[in-house]
Enzyme design. Structure first.
Site, mmCIF file in Angstrom:
data_model
loop_
_atom_site.group_PDB
_atom_site.id
_atom_site.type_symbol
_atom_site.label_atom_id
_atom_site.label_comp_id
_atom_site.label_asym_id
_atom_site.label_seq_id
_atom_site.Cartn_x
_atom_site.Cartn_y
_atom_site.Cartn_z
ATOM 1 N N TYR A 101 -8.343 15.376 -7.966
ATOM 2 C CA TYR A 101 -7.362 14.611 -8.747
ATOM 3 C C TYR A 101 -6.367 15.570 -9.398
ATOM 4 O O TYR A 101 -5.156 15.348 -9.371
ATOM 5 C CB TYR A 101 -8.122 13.797 -9.788
ATOM 6 C CG TYR A 101 -7.270 12.904 -10.672
ATOM 7 C CD1 TYR A 101 -6.738 11.717 -10.200
ATOM 8 C CD2 TYR A 101 -7.038 13.249 -12.010
ATOM 9 C CE1 TYR A 101 -5.988 10.891 -11.025
ATOM 10 C CE2 TYR A 101 -6.291 12.429 -12.842
ATOM 11 C CZ TYR A 101 -5.768 11.251 -12.346
ATOM 12 O OH TYR A 101 -5.028 10.438 -13.167
ATOM 13 N N ASN A 109 3.452 4.630 -9.973
ATOM 14 C CA ASN A 109 2.317 4.580 -10.895
ATOM 15 C C ASN A 109 0.964 4.516 -10.184
ATOM 16 O O ASN A 109 -0.036 4.990 -10.739
ATOM 17 C CB ASN A 109 2.486 3.356 -11.812
ATOM 18 C CG ASN A 109 1.221 3.016 -12.570
ATOM 19 O OD1 ASN A 109 0.850 3.703 -13.528
ATOM 20 N ND2 ASN A 109 0.513 1.973 -12.138
ATOM 21 N N ASP A 124 0.890 -1.165 0.000
ATOM 22 C CA ASP A 124 0.000 0.000 0.000
ATOM 23 C C ASP A 124 0.922 1.207 0.000
ATOM 24 O O ASP A 124 1.668 1.429 0.968
ATOM 25 C CB ASP A 124 -0.883 -0.021 1.250
ATOM 26 C CG ASP A 124 -1.796 1.202 1.325
ATOM 27 O OD1 ASP A 124 -1.510 2.222 0.661
ATOM 28 O OD2 ASP A 124 -2.794 1.143 2.059
ATOM 29 N N VAL A 125 0.897 2.001 -1.078
ATOM 30 C CA VAL A 125 1.886 3.074 -1.237
ATOM 31 C C VAL A 125 1.821 4.131 -0.135
ATOM 32 O O VAL A 125 2.762 4.894 0.053
ATOM 33 C CB VAL A 125 1.792 3.766 -2.630
ATOM 34 C CG1 VAL A 125 2.202 2.810 -3.746
ATOM 35 C CG2 VAL A 125 0.406 4.357 -2.864
HETATM 36 N N1 LIG Z 1 -6.192 5.781 -17.344
HETATM 37 C C1 LIG Z 1 -6.057 7.054 -17.592
HETATM 38 O O1 LIG Z 1 -6.788 7.609 -18.422
HETATM 39 C C2 LIG Z 1 -4.992 7.868 -16.886
HETATM 40 C C3 LIG Z 1 -4.769 9.163 -17.351
HETATM 41 C C4 LIG Z 1 -3.809 9.940 -16.746
HETATM 42 C C5 LIG Z 1 -3.092 9.443 -15.674
HETATM 43 N N2 LIG Z 1 -3.322 8.181 -15.220
HETATM 44 C C6 LIG Z 1 -2.531 7.742 -14.063
HETATM 45 O O2 LIG Z 1 -1.795 6.583 -14.407
HETATM 46 C C7 LIG Z 1 -1.667 5.737 -13.257
HETATM 47 C C8 LIG Z 1 -2.195 4.350 -13.595
HETATM 48 O O3 LIG Z 1 -3.551 4.498 -13.996
HETATM 49 P P1 LIG Z 1 -4.438 3.290 -14.553
HETATM 50 O O4 LIG Z 1 -5.397 3.889 -15.497
HETATM 51 O O5 LIG Z 1 -3.597 2.157 -14.944
HETATM 52 O O6 LIG Z 1 -5.254 2.955 -13.208
HETATM 53 P P2 LIG Z 1 -6.032 1.622 -12.794
HETATM 54 O O7 LIG Z 1 -7.147 2.058 -11.908
HETATM 55 O O8 LIG Z 1 -6.310 0.798 -13.975
HETATM 56 O O9 LIG Z 1 -4.903 0.881 -11.896
HETATM 57 C C9 LIG Z 1 -4.378 1.493 -10.748
HETATM 58 C C10 LIG Z 1 -3.650 0.461 -9.926
HETATM 59 O O10 LIG Z 1 -3.179 1.123 -8.730
HETATM 60 C C11 LIG Z 1 -3.448 0.264 -7.636
HETATM 61 N N3 LIG Z 1 -3.570 0.993 -6.375
HETATM 62 C C12 LIG Z 1 -4.588 1.787 -5.951
HETATM 63 N N4 LIG Z 1 -4.346 2.204 -4.693
HETATM 64 C C13 LIG Z 1 -3.150 1.671 -4.312
HETATM 65 C C14 LIG Z 1 -2.364 1.737 -3.140
HETATM 66 N N5 LIG Z 1 -2.774 2.426 -2.057
HETATM 67 N N6 LIG Z 1 -1.186 1.084 -3.099
HETATM 68 C C15 LIG Z 1 -0.764 0.364 -4.178
HETATM 69 N N7 LIG Z 1 -1.473 0.245 -5.328
HETATM 70 C C16 LIG Z 1 -2.648 0.903 -5.377
HETATM 71 C C17 LIG Z 1 -4.768 -0.419 -7.995
HETATM 72 O O11 LIG Z 1 -4.982 -1.582 -7.203
HETATM 73 C C18 LIG Z 1 -4.554 -0.704 -9.476
HETATM 74 O O12 LIG Z 1 -3.895 -1.930 -9.670
HETATM 75 C C19 LIG Z 1 -2.409 6.434 -12.126
HETATM 76 O O13 LIG Z 1 -1.514 7.184 -11.349
HETATM 77 C C20 LIG Z 1 -3.358 7.340 -12.867
HETATM 78 O O14 LIG Z 1 -3.784 8.434 -12.095
HETATM 79 C C21 LIG Z 1 -4.257 7.379 -15.806
#
Ligand SMILES: NC(=O)c1ccc[n+]([C@@H]2O[C@H](COP(=O)([O-])OP(=O)(O)OC[C@H]3O[C@@H](n4cnc5c(N)ncnc54)[C@H](O)[C@@H]3O)[C@@H](O)[C@H]2O)c1
Length: 281
Positions: free
Chosen positions: A174, A104, A77-78
């Site tokens: 966010y 990430n 858990d980050v």
């Molecule tokens: N998908 C998009 O459109 C998008 C756009 C811009 C930025 N991002 C960023 O990219 C990153 C990845 O996004 P994604 O779309 O793959 O998200 P996702 O929701 O598909 O996956 C996120 C992952 O983070 C994990 N996570 C959540 N809380 C956690 C914690 N406390 N400790 C450890 N792991 C934890 C989740 O279990 C999941 O596996 C994020 O930081 C997100 O904000 C995503």
């Protein structure tokens, strides 16, 4: 040190961009993190996958190992200092250190200021900001140690967002966390560079990517439409992308790997935008 000391050349004379590197990727169970872990292993890295979704995270690590790569899953858990210490210790114990940290893990609720509660803010900042701070802090000694002998030093890649550059249409909290990450990236890049730590720090800013979180943003956009229709929200968002499509997890993984690799040796404190032209308008 000669480059070949850390870059191995395989039988087919193929030099992979992360050969010999040890990487830790948070939020690696699904989405962008899982794609990054898979691709990093394919280009030669030993990867620690960290997440709170243990079943999915362990399955991705198993899949990488089955495919001939090197990977290990750990529950992290980050927001937890103790978890970070254990994860970095594991990287040192299993693989001998850490060259790359990918911060990430991130969450989004898609709520306006009127809808969001204090608990929402605390939960989001615990992951999106506290997680990046703690990861940077606790990985620092290990990254510094490997940075001394690596051609272009060690690397931290922080996942910001286009919502860290312009205002999010669906989630001001966010945007606050992701804008903070963009400047934390620049600030730590300056500090580590000037202190001679040989750790580069860069941010990547994905646009709308087809993941669980990407789909959450379509649902949040739909709630703002008179029709409430998710398909209409998707179509409107797509029309905002000059390149004519949404992003894939691989689009982002490739950018993360590039800034993490020695190919990006002159990049630090930068913001790499992967958004199909969304924020160029
Ligand atoms: N998908 C998009 O459109 C998008 C756009 C811009 C930025 N991002 C960023 O990219 C990153 C990845 O996004 P994604 O779309 O793959 O998200 P996702 O929701 O598909 O996956 C996120 C992952 O983070 C994990 N996570 C959540 N809380 C956690 C914690 N406390 N400790 C450890 N792991 C934890 C989740 O279990 C999941 O596996 C994020 O930081 C997100 O904000 C995503």
């Amino acid at each position: 040190m000669a480059r070949d000391d850390v870059r191995s050349v395989g039988e087919n004379n193929q030099v992979n961009s992360l050969d010999g590197k040890i990487a830790l990727v948070t939020g690696a169970a699904i989405g962008i993190g899982a794609a990054t872990a898979r691709m990093m292993a394919e280009v030669g890295a030993s990867v620690i996958l960290a997440d709170v979704r243990d079943v999915e995270g362990a399955a991705v690590a198993d899949e990488i190992v089955q495919a001939g790569g090197t990977a290990h899953y750990i529950h992290l858990d980050v927001g937890s200092q103790a978890h970070w210490m254990a994860a970095v210790a594991l990287a040192e114990q299993l693989f001998g250190g850490l060259d790359i940290l990918v911060n990430n893990a991130g969450i989004l609720f898609g709520r306006d200021v009127e809808e969001a509660s204090l608990e929402d803010w605390q939960a989001m900042s615990a992951v999106n900001q506290q997680g990046v701070f703690l990861g940077t802090k606790h990985a620092l000694p290990a990254l510094r140690a490997r940075g001394r002998t690596s051609p272009e030093g060690s690397a931290i890649v922080n996942l910001s967002s286009v919502s860290g550059l312009v205002g999010s249409p669906v989630d001001p909290l966010y945007s606050m966390t992701k804008g903070g990450i963009a400047l934390f990236t620049k600030s730590t890049a300056l500090a580590f560079g000037r202190q001679g730590y040989r750790i580069r720090v860069n941010a990547v800013h994905p646009g709308v990517i087809e993941t669980a979180q990407g789909r959450q943003t379509f649902a949040a956009r739909a709630r703002k439409l008179p029709s409430g229709d998710v398909a209409e929200a998707r179509a409107l968002a797509l029309a905002n992308h000059p390149i004519g499509r949404f992003g894939t997890v691989e689009d982002v993984a490739k950018a993360i790997i590039f800034v993490a690799s020695d190919d990006a040796g002159f990049m630090t404190g930068s913001s790499l935008v992967i958004d199909g032209g969304l924020t160029a308008q």
